[in-house]
Write an enzyme that holds these catalytic residues in place. Structure first.
Site, short mmCIF file in Angstrom:
data_model
loop_
_atom_site.label_atom_id
_atom_site.label_comp_id
_atom_site.label_asym_id
_atom_site.label_seq_id
_atom_site.Cartn_x
_atom_site.Cartn_y
_atom_site.Cartn_z
N LYS A 84 0.95 -1.31 0.06
CA LYS A 84 0.12 0.07 0.09
C LYS A 84 0.80 1.13 -0.04
O LYS A 84 0.49 2.30 -0.86
CB LYS A 84 -0.87 -0.17 1.21
N THR A 85 1.88 1.43 0.85
CA THR A 85 3.04 2.40 0.74
C THR A 85 3.44 2.73 -0.35
O THR A 85 3.65 3.81 -0.96
CB THR A 85 3.63 2.49 2.09
N ASP A 129 -1.71 6.96 6.42
CA ASP A 129 -1.78 5.28 6.33
C ASP A 129 -2.54 5.18 7.91
O ASP A 129 -2.68 6.14 8.87
CB ASP A 129 -0.22 4.82 6.86
N THR A 178 -5.74 -1.16 7.19
CA THR A 178 -5.86 -2.71 7.09
C THR A 178 -7.09 -3.38 7.63
O THR A 178 -7.41 -4.45 7.80
CB THR A 178 -4.76 -3.23 8.02
N ARG A 237 6.53 -8.24 1.86
CA ARG A 237 7.25 -7.96 2.95
C ARG A 237 8.28 -8.99 3.59
O ARG A 237 9.36 -8.83 3.76
CB ARG A 237 6.74 -7.07 3.83
#
Length: 364
Positions: A84-85, A129, A178, A237
Site C-alpha cells: 500500500k505504501t 496510513d 488494514t 514484505r
C-alpha cells in the site's frame, strides 16, 4: 556482519532465541523500512502482482494526466506488507507530484490535520496510513477537505468562536487501512477509487524475490526462490525479509549461492517451516492438539497454555492459521482442523474427521 564458522545448532541458538525478530511478522520494523526504501518499485510497470489493481489504477492516473487534473482520492485496503505504501509513492511518481506521508494515529486533533492540509502544494499527494485510526474531529474535517478542498478553522472558544474558511489547493489523498470495515461510510464514499490488496501467489512472490535479489546482488536459483516464496505467507514484505536472512546464511555456508537446500536449511535455523509457520504458530497448534485433543478450547485457556498474551494469540497467530485452514473458530472455542494434525505429523481422532472434516460436536 562477520560470522564465525559455527554449526547450524549454534546459529539457531544465537539467531532464533527469545529476543529474535519474528521473521513472519507482516508489520515492518526499522530494518525493513530502511531496506524497503531501496527495493521499492518506482512505477506501475515495475510493480509486481495485484494485476487488477494495477490495471484500474493505471487508467485512473492516465485519465487524470490527460485532463491535466489531480487524480481522484484513492483508498487502499489490505493486510500489512502487500504494497500500500509503495503504491502511494508510485501514484505520486506517476503524477509527477511530491508526496507527504503521515498516519492516522499521528492526527489526534483537527488542528493537526488543518496544519498538514494548509501546507500542501497544488497536486501534492497526501498519504495517510492507518486512516481508520484518525480521531473523529479530524475525520469530520477531512470530509470537507476531500470534497470541496476547503476547511473551516475554528478561532476562539465557546459562544465567541468563529469559523474561518480556508481554501486548499487541489490535492490527492491516498488512504491506507488494514481494517476497511472500521471506516465510516461518509469517509469511504469520498474516495473516487477504492482497491483491496490481495495476498500474493507463490509465482508472484518468486518474481519479487528475483527482483530483490538482483538489487541486493544476491544469486538465487529458481528453486531457491520457490522455497522462500512458499514460506512467505503470500506477503512481499515477508519474502524480502526471509531473502535477507537466507542471504546471510548462504554467505557463510554456501559462498553466497541460494539453492533450494540452502534456503530450506537457513529457514530451518530461523524456525520457519515449509508452510510458513514459525515457533508461535506451531506452539498454538501443538498446545491445541497435544494438550486439549484438538479442541474446542477457549482463547484464554489456549493463550495460557502457549505462554502468550490473549491478544498475541488472537491477533498475531490466529489470522494466518485460520486463513491456512489449520485452525477454526467455533462458538465453543478454537478447534484444530485435520490439516493441522497432518501438518504436525499426527493422526486426528475419528471425531475430528467426521462431517466433511468438521469437528463432530455431538460425538457421532
Amino acid at each position: 556482519m562477520n560470522w564465525d564458522d559455527t554449526t547450524d545448532a549454534e546459529a539457531a541458538e544465537g539467531l532464533a532465541g527469545p529476543d529474535a525478530e519474528r521473521l513472519v511478522d507482516s508489520v515492518a520494523d526499522r530494518e525493513d523500512q530502511a531496506v524497503e526504501a531501496a527495493l521499492r518499485p518506482r512505477d506501475l510497470d515495475e510493480f509486481i502482482g495485484q494485476e487488477k489493481v494495477r490495471e484500474q489504477l493505471d487508467l485512473v492516473l492516465r485519465a487524470a494526466r490527460a485532463r491535466g487534473a489531480t487524480a481522484d482520492h484513492v483508498l487502499l485496503s489490505g493486510a500489512p506488507g502487500l504494497g500500500k505504501t509503495t503504491l502511494s509513492m508510485i501514484i505520486a511518481a506517476e503524477m509527477g507530484a511530491p508526496i507527504r506521508i503521515t498516519s492516522g494515529p499521528a492526527i489526534q486533533h483537527a488542528g493537526d490535520l488543518a496544519a498538514i492540509l494548509s501546507s500542501l502544494q497544488e497536486g501534492e499527494v497526501l498519504f495517510l496510513d492507518e486512516i481508520h485510526r484518525m480521531s473523529r474531529p479530524a475525520e469530520e474535517m477531512l470530509y470537507m477537505a476531500m470534497e470541496d478542498f476547503r476547511v473551516d478553522v475554528i478561532v476562539g472558544k465557546g459562544p465567541g468562536a468563529t469559523a474561518i474558511p480556508l481554501e486548499l489547493p487541489p490535492f490527492t489523498l491516498v488512504g491506507a487501512t488494514t481494517r476497511a470495515g472500521l471506516l465510516p461510510p461518509p469517509l469511504r464514499d469520498r474516495f473516487g477509487f477504492t482497491a483491496h490488496m490481495e495476498f500474493y501467489e507463490p509465482a508472484e512472490l518468486e518474481r519479487v524475490i528475483h527482483r530483490s535479489a538482483g538489487l541486493l546482488e544476491v544469486v538465487v536459483e529458481p528453486e531457491g526462490a520457490a522455497e522462500i516464496a512458499g514460506r512467505s505467507r503470500g506477503t512481499p514484505r515477508i519474502a524480502n525479509r526471509l531473502l535477507r536472512r537466507v542471504r546471510d546464511y548462504a554467505q557463510v555456508k554456501a559462498d553466497g549461492l541460494i539453492t533450494r537446500d540452502i534456503a530450506a536449511a537457513a529457514l530451518a535455523v530461523y524456525e520457519v517451516d515449509a508452510r510458513g509457520l514459525d515457533r508461535l504458530d506451531r506452539g498454538v497448534l501443538e498446545a491445541l492438539i497435544k494438550l486439549f485433543g484438538g479442541g474446542p478450547v477457549g482463547l484464554s485457556t489456549l493463550a495460557v497454555a502457549v505462554g502468550e498474551e490473549r491478544e498475541t494469540v488472537e491477533e498475531v497467530a490466529e489470522p494466518f492459521l485460520v486463513r491456512e485452514g489449520l485452525l477454526a473458530r467455533t462458538p465453543r472455542g478454537r478447534v484444530a482442523t485435520p490439516a493441522a494434525w497432518a501438518h504436525l505429523g499426527l493422526t486426528p481422532p475419528r471425531s475430528q474427521t467426521a462431517g466433511n472434516g468438521q469437528q463432530d460436536l455431538f460425538g457421532a
